[in-house]
Structure formats: structure tokens, C-alpha cells
Scaffold this active site. Structure first.
Site, PDB file in Angstrom:
ATOM      1  N   ASP A  21       6.230  30.972  42.786  1.00 52.85           N
ATOM      2  CA  ASP A  21       6.754  31.428  41.498  1.00 52.85           C
ATOM      3  C   ASP A  21       7.638  30.299  40.950  1.00 52.85           C
ATOM      4  O   ASP A  21       8.547  29.838  41.656  1.00 52.85           O
ATOM      5  CB  ASP A  21       7.583  32.696  41.786  1.00 52.85           C
ATOM      6  CG  ASP A  21       8.125  33.355  40.536  1.00 52.85           C
ATOM      7  OD1 ASP A  21       8.435  32.627  39.575  1.00 52.85           O
ATOM      8  OD2 ASP A  21       8.241  34.583  40.537  1.00 52.85           O
ATOM      9  N   TYR A  24      12.619  34.385  24.220  1.00 54.44           N
ATOM     10  CA  TYR A  24      11.511  33.417  24.289  1.00 54.44           C
ATOM     11  C   TYR A  24      11.824  32.157  23.467  1.00 54.44           C
ATOM     12  O   TYR A  24      11.645  31.021  23.939  1.00 54.44           O
ATOM     13  CB  TYR A  24      10.241  34.105  23.778  1.00 54.44           C
ATOM     14  CG  TYR A  24       8.985  33.288  23.858  1.00 54.44           C
ATOM     15  CD1 TYR A  24       8.342  33.092  25.084  1.00 54.44           C
ATOM     16  CD2 TYR A  24       8.412  32.733  22.714  1.00 54.44           C
ATOM     17  CE1 TYR A  24       7.161  32.344  25.152  1.00 54.44           C
ATOM     18  CE2 TYR A  24       7.240  31.999  22.774  1.00 54.44           C
ATOM     19  CZ  TYR A  24       6.613  31.811  23.999  1.00 54.44           C
ATOM     20  OH  TYR A  24       5.455  31.085  24.066  1.00 54.44           O
TER      21      TYR A  24
HETATM   22  P1  NDP Z   1      -0.965  33.609  29.705  1.00 53.89           P
HETATM   23  O1  NDP Z   1      -0.118  34.832  29.791  1.00 53.89           O
HETATM   24  O2  NDP Z   1      -2.391  33.716  29.320  1.00 53.89           O
HETATM   25  O3  NDP Z   1      -0.887  32.804  31.116  1.00 53.89           O
HETATM   26  C1  NDP Z   1       0.354  32.512  31.667  1.00 53.89           C
HETATM   27  C2  NDP Z   1       0.167  31.781  32.967  1.00 53.89           C
HETATM   28  O4  NDP Z   1       1.470  31.505  33.517  1.00 53.89           O
HETATM   29  C3  NDP Z   1      -0.557  32.624  34.017  1.00 53.89           C
HETATM   30  O5  NDP Z   1      -1.350  31.767  34.825  1.00 53.89           O
HETATM   31  C4  NDP Z   1       0.582  33.210  34.823  1.00 53.89           C
HETATM   32  O6  NDP Z   1       0.235  33.538  36.154  1.00 53.89           O
HETATM   33  C5  NDP Z   1       1.542  32.028  34.849  1.00 53.89           C
HETATM   34  N1  NDP Z   1       2.909  32.431  35.163  1.00 53.89           N
HETATM   35  C6  NDP Z   1       3.710  33.265  34.474  1.00 53.89           C
HETATM   36  N2  NDP Z   1       4.879  33.394  35.088  1.00 53.89           N
HETATM   37  C7  NDP Z   1       4.838  32.623  36.202  1.00 53.89           C
HETATM   38  C8  NDP Z   1       5.743  32.328  37.240  1.00 53.89           C
HETATM   39  N3  NDP Z   1       6.970  32.865  37.273  1.00 53.89           N
HETATM   40  N4  NDP Z   1       5.358  31.485  38.234  1.00 53.89           N
HETATM   41  C9  NDP Z   1       4.120  30.934  38.228  1.00 53.89           C
HETATM   42  N5  NDP Z   1       3.216  31.174  37.265  1.00 53.89           N
HETATM   43  C10 NDP Z   1       3.569  32.002  36.262  1.00 53.89           C
HETATM   44  O7  NDP Z   1      -0.161  32.641  28.715  1.00 53.89           O
HETATM   45  P2  NDP Z   1      -0.698  31.476  27.744  1.00 53.89           P
HETATM   46  O8  NDP Z   1      -1.791  30.738  28.381  1.00 53.89           O
HETATM   47  O9  NDP Z   1      -0.862  32.042  26.390  1.00 53.89           O
HETATM   48  O10 NDP Z   1       0.619  30.558  27.675  1.00 53.89           O
HETATM   49  C11 NDP Z   1       0.760  29.347  28.408  1.00 53.89           C
HETATM   50  C12 NDP Z   1       1.992  28.630  27.884  1.00 53.89           C
HETATM   51  O11 NDP Z   1       1.838  28.369  26.499  1.00 53.89           O
HETATM   52  C13 NDP Z   1       3.276  29.449  28.029  1.00 53.89           C
HETATM   53  O12 NDP Z   1       4.352  28.613  28.343  1.00 53.89           O
HETATM   54  C14 NDP Z   1       3.449  30.014  26.633  1.00 53.89           C
HETATM   55  O13 NDP Z   1       4.792  30.330  26.371  1.00 53.89           O
HETATM   56  C15 NDP Z   1       2.944  28.883  25.783  1.00 53.89           C
HETATM   57  N6  NDP Z   1       2.553  29.263  24.444  1.00 53.89           N
HETATM   58  C16 NDP Z   1       1.529  30.148  24.228  1.00 53.89           C
HETATM   59  C17 NDP Z   1       1.187  30.503  22.934  1.00 53.89           C
HETATM   60  C18 NDP Z   1       0.084  31.453  22.627  1.00 53.89           C
HETATM   61  O14 NDP Z   1      -0.085  31.773  21.435  1.00 53.89           O
HETATM   62  N7  NDP Z   1      -0.679  31.932  23.592  1.00 53.89           N
HETATM   63  C19 NDP Z   1       1.912  29.943  21.780  1.00 53.89           C
HETATM   64  C20 NDP Z   1       2.961  29.035  22.125  1.00 53.89           C
HETATM   65  C21 NDP Z   1       3.256  28.699  23.414  1.00 53.89           C
HETATM   66  P3  NDP Z   1      -0.061  35.072  36.650  1.00 53.89           P
HETATM   67  O15 NDP Z   1      -1.546  35.201  36.574  1.00 53.89           O
HETATM   68  O16 NDP Z   1       0.507  35.099  38.007  1.00 53.89           O
HETATM   69  O17 NDP Z   1       0.662  35.974  35.687  1.00 53.89           O
END
Ligand code: NDP
Length: 244
Positions: free
Chosen positions: A60, A152
Site C-alpha cells: 500500500d 483530493y
Molecule cells: P482508478 O481508480 O481506476 O485506479 C487507481 C489505481 O490506484 C488502482 O490500481 C488502485 O489499486 C491503486 N491504488 C489506490 N490506492 C492505493 C494504495 N493505497 N496503494 C497502492 N495502490 C493504490 O484511478 P485512475 O486510473 O482514474 O487514476 C489514476 C491516477 O490518475 C490517480 O492518481 C488519479 O487521482 C489521477 N487522475 C485521474 C483522473 C480521471 O479522470 N480518472 C483525472 C485526474 C487525475 P486497487 O486495485 O488496489 O484499488
């Protein structure tokens, strides 16, 4: 010798597409995961299809010791880390009147402290190598703010300050640090929004479409490559023109 990229939060969404895109470009890939599930299996398979190695380590990003162990295992397996992509992120959206302290803290702990935790463990290896590319995934709301996202937006604005400060600290060692600020990208994170809200957002995007994970991955690929060797401390919006 292949280049090595470590990408956090790559089991789904944007992180997964970044990992696959870098794998297609010949990078060996290290990812972390929280649960051993089909998402992880599928990501690993897609990466390995490109004849590169994929190391997946449980952990994590909000837990410093997990990050320490993750980086140790990557170094043991690959001997170096050329590219770090701090992508793992969560949302816990609500207006401040309803926001619990835990909602605020969990978002800061994952998005901002998580970025510190991994970077802190990776940086000594990059300093020794006198080479590195660090790419932090922020968000346009870190620049503009957004009602319902005080937690956020604060975490994403924090990532921008972190990026610029670190870029100044390590530039002399040939380590380049940049942030990518996506706009509205189609992933599990944005799937939860109602259709009317999505349509409203789309109307306000000059390019008139919602972004894809590949749109973000393409910019990360550029920032990871030699083609960006005179760019550091920047925030690149990938938002279809939404923020201008
Ligand atoms: P998703 O929710 O689709 O995926 C998030 C990923 O992060 C998953 O693989 C999740 O793993 C992992 N994750 C979350 N928390 C943790 C943790 N504590 N430790 C390890 N892994 C973790 O998100 P997105 O792909 O949409 O977003 C990716 C990034 O882009 C983020 O930082 C988000 O803030 C940013 N972003 C996204 C936007 C959007 O419109 N989608 C816009 C702007 C920024 P698990 O499967 O374990 O949950």
C-alpha cells in the site's frame, strides 16, 4: 540492458495503460498491488506479452514500510530504477460540511504521502546512478480547485509543490521531475459519476471528448524518454483544453 520503470497503482485505469505503454517501449516493469485479483493477473499478462519482465509486489503506497520493501525488491530484481511514475490515487468526494476527518486523511495519505513514500525510497538509487525520471500524476483540480473535492484537490496541489521542489533539489544530478495533470479520463474513478454529470463535463471540454488512459500514457511515455531531456519541474495538463 533494458530500462526499468516502477509504476504505482497500475492494476487498473491510467496506471495500467502507462505500464503497458512503457512495456511496449521495452521497459521492464515493476508494479505494486493491494489485492491479488483478476485485475492484477490481467495487467501482468498484458505487460509480459511485450517480452519484458514484470515484477508485482504487494503493498500500500500509504504505508512507508510497504514502499521500502517494494523498492528493495525492485532493486534486488532489476538492479536500478530509471523511471518512477507516482500514479496511485483515490477520491473520497463530498462537501466539507459532510467530509469526515478520515475522508480527508485517507486521500492525503494515499495521494500525497504515498508519492513521498515511494519517491523517498527510490531517490537514493537515482542519485547514485546520476539519472532518473520521476513523473507524478496530479490533476487539473489541483490547479483549479473543485467543489466537493477539498481533500483530493489539496492532495493534487501538494503533488505539484512536491514536484517543483524536488525538481530543483535533484536537477544537478540529472534527475528530471515533472507532473502530469489529467482532466476527465474514463476509468473506474470516474465511472461512479452519473451520466448527466459526465455529459455536462464533456460539453465544457474544448476537444469535446472525455480523455482515455492512453491520452495520459502517451505524455508519460514522452516524459520518460530522452526526448524530454530539457524539461523539468513542469505540470503538463492532459485535459482536452478543459482548464485553459
Ligand atoms: P482508478 O481508480 O481506476 O485506479 C487507481 C489505481 O490506484 C488502482 O490500481 C488502485 O489499486 C491503486 N491504488 C489506490 N490506492 C492505493 C494504495 N493505497 N496503494 C497502492 N495502490 C493504490 O484511478 P485512475 O486510473 O482514474 O487514476 C489514476 C491516477 O490518475 C490517480 O492518481 C488519479 O487521482 C489521477 N487522475 C485521474 C483522473 C480521471 O479522470 N480518472 C483525472 C485526474 C487525475 P486497487 O486495485 O488496489 O484499488
Amino acid at each position: 540492458m533494458s530500462k526499468v520503470a516502477l509504476i504505482t497503482g497500475a492494476t487498473r485505469g491510467i496506471g495500467k495503460q502507462i505500464a503497458i505503454t512503457l512495456a511496449k517501449n521495452g521497459y521492464d516493469i515493476a508494479i505494486n498491488y493491494r489485492t491479488e485479483n483478476d485485475d492484477l493477473k490481467n495487467t501482468k499478462e498484458e505487460i509480459e506479452k511485450n517480452n519484458v519482465k514484470c515484477l508485482a509486489v504487494k503493498g500500500d503506497v500509504a504505508i512507508f514500510e510497504d514502499c521500502e520493501k517494494f523498492v528493495e525488491e525492485v532493486i534486488k530484481e532489476f538492479g536500478k530504477i530509471d523511471v518512477l511514475v507516482n500514479n496511485a490515487g483515490i477520491t473520497r468526494d463530498t462537501l466539507i460540511m459532510r467530509m469526515k476527518k478520515e475522508d480527508f486523511e485517507s486521500v492525503i495519505d494515499t495521494n500525497l504521502v504515498g508519492t513521498f513514500n515511494i519517491t523517498k525510497n527510490v531517490i537514493s538509487h537515482m542519485l547514485k546512478a546520476r539519472f532518473g525520471k520521476i513523473i507524478n500524476i496530479s490533476s487539473v483540480v489541483g490547479v483549479s480547485g473543485n467543489a466537493g473535492q477539498t481533500n483530493y484537490a489539496a492532495s493534487k496541489a501538494g503533488i505539484i509543490g512536491f514536484t517543483k521542489s524536488l525538481a530543483k533539489e535533484v536537477a544537478s544530478r540529472n534527475i528530471l521531475v515533472n507532473a502530469v495533470a489529467p482532466g476527465f479520463i474514463e476509468t473506474g474513478m470516474t465511472d461512479v459519476l452519473k451520466d448527466e454529470i459526465k455529459q455536462d463535463i464533456e460539453k465544457n471540454i474544448p476537444l469535446k471528448r472525455i480523455g482515455t488512459p492512453q491520452d495520459v500514457a502517451n505524455v508519460v511515455k514522452f516524459l520518460a524518454s530522452e526526448d524530454s531531456s530539457y524539461i523539468t519541474g513542469q505540470v503538463i495538463n492532459v485535459d482536452g483544453g478543459m482548464l485553459m
